[in-house]
Design an enzyme around this catalytic site. Structure first.
Site, PDB file in Angstrom:
ATOM      1  CB  THR A 139       0.652  -0.056   6.900  1.00 40.52           C
ATOM      2  OG1 THR A 139       0.594  -0.955   5.809  1.00 40.52           O
ATOM      3  CG2 THR A 139      -0.246  -0.566   7.996  1.00 40.52           C
ATOM      4  CE  LYS A 186      -3.233  -1.221   4.693  1.00 45.68           C
ATOM      5  NZ  LYS A 186      -2.494   0.004   4.585  1.00 45.68           N
ATOM      6  N   GLY A 193      -4.205  -5.376  14.224  1.00 37.68           N
ATOM      7  CA  GLY A 193      -3.855  -4.557  13.077  1.00 37.68           C
ATOM      8  C   GLY A 193      -2.434  -4.900  12.693  1.00 37.68           C
ATOM      9  CB  SER A 253       4.793   4.440   6.378  1.00 40.77           C
ATOM     10  OG  SER A 253       3.507   4.206   5.871  1.00 40.77           O
TER      11      SER A 253
END
Length: 185
Positions: free
Chosen positions: A12, A44, A58, A137
Site C-alpha cells: 500500500t 484503498k 486512505g 510500504s
C-alpha cells in the site's frame, strides 16, 4: 503455526497532497502476500459523507481492520459534524484504549479538504508540516517525491500522480493503478 511462519501482507502507498485550495488523496492498487501480488486493483481511497460532510480517507494495513476503523470514524464524524480534528482525536483515543481496537493493524490518512491528518493505533493524530502526508510500504518514497514536486508549479493532482509513479518505480509493493480522490475546502 506461529504468526512468524506466515509471509507478511504488503502493498500500500497512500499519499495526500494539499495545494491551491484542494487536497488530493491517491492510493495504489497493489496487495501482496510475501513475494506474490494477490491483487493489483484494490481501492484503498474512499469518500465518506457522514451527515453530509465529505471526508476522503486512505488506508494502509489490514483491509478488515481499516474498514473497522472507517466505520468508527464515520460514527465519530456523525457525532461531531464538521469537526474532523475532534473526530480523529476521538477515534485515536478509542483505538489506543479499547482492547479490541488495539489489535487492529492499519493506518489512516483523512482530509476534509482543509486539514489532513494521519491517524495511527499508537494514539497519534498527526498533521503534516508541508501539506503532504504518506503512509504504507511505499509511503516514504511518495512523500519524498511529492515534497520535491512542491517546488514546481504543478497542481495537487499532478504532484500526487507523479509522486505515486516515482514510488511505484522504486517500491516493489506499489503499483501504478491509482485511485485518486479530490476534495476542496
Amino acid at each position: 503455526m506461529a504468526d512468524s511462519d506466515f509471509p507478511g501482507w504488503h502493498g500500500t502507498t497512500i499519499l495526500a497532497v494539499k495545494r491551491g485550495g484542494e487536497v488530493v488523496v491517491a492510493g495504489d492498487g497493489q496487495v501482496s502476500l510475501g513475494q506474490t501480488v494477490i491483487k493489483g486493483t484494490a481501492r484503498k481511497v474512499r469518500r465518506l459523507s457522514p451527515g453530509g460532510n465529505e471526508v476522503v480517507c486512505g488506508f494502509a494495513g489490514s483491509t478488515a481492520d481499516a474498514f473497522t476503523l472507517l466505520e468508527r470514524l464515520e460514527a465519530k464524524l456523525e457525532a461531531t459534524p464538521g469537526q474532523l480534528q475532534r473526530a480523529a482525536v476521538e477515534l485515536a483515543k478509542d483505538w489506543r484504549t479499547d482492547k479490541y481496537l488495539q489489535k487492529l493493524e492499519a493506518m489512516l490518512i483523512v482530509t476534509d479538504g482543509a486539514q489532513i491528518y494521519v491517524i495511527t493505533g499508537a494514539g497519534d493524530v498527526l498533521e503534516p508540516e508541508h501539506d503532504v502526508a504518506a503512509i504504507g510500504s511505499g509511503g516514504n518514497y511518495a512523500l519524498a517525491a511529492a515534497r520535491g514536486l512542491l517546488e514546481t508549479d504543478l497542481d495537487a493532482e499532478a504532484i500526487a500522480r507523479q509522486a505515486m509513479a516515482i514510488a511505484a518505480d522504486i517500491c516493489v509493493y506499489t503499483n501504478g493503478k491509482l485511485t485518486v480522490e479530490k476534495i476542496s475546502a
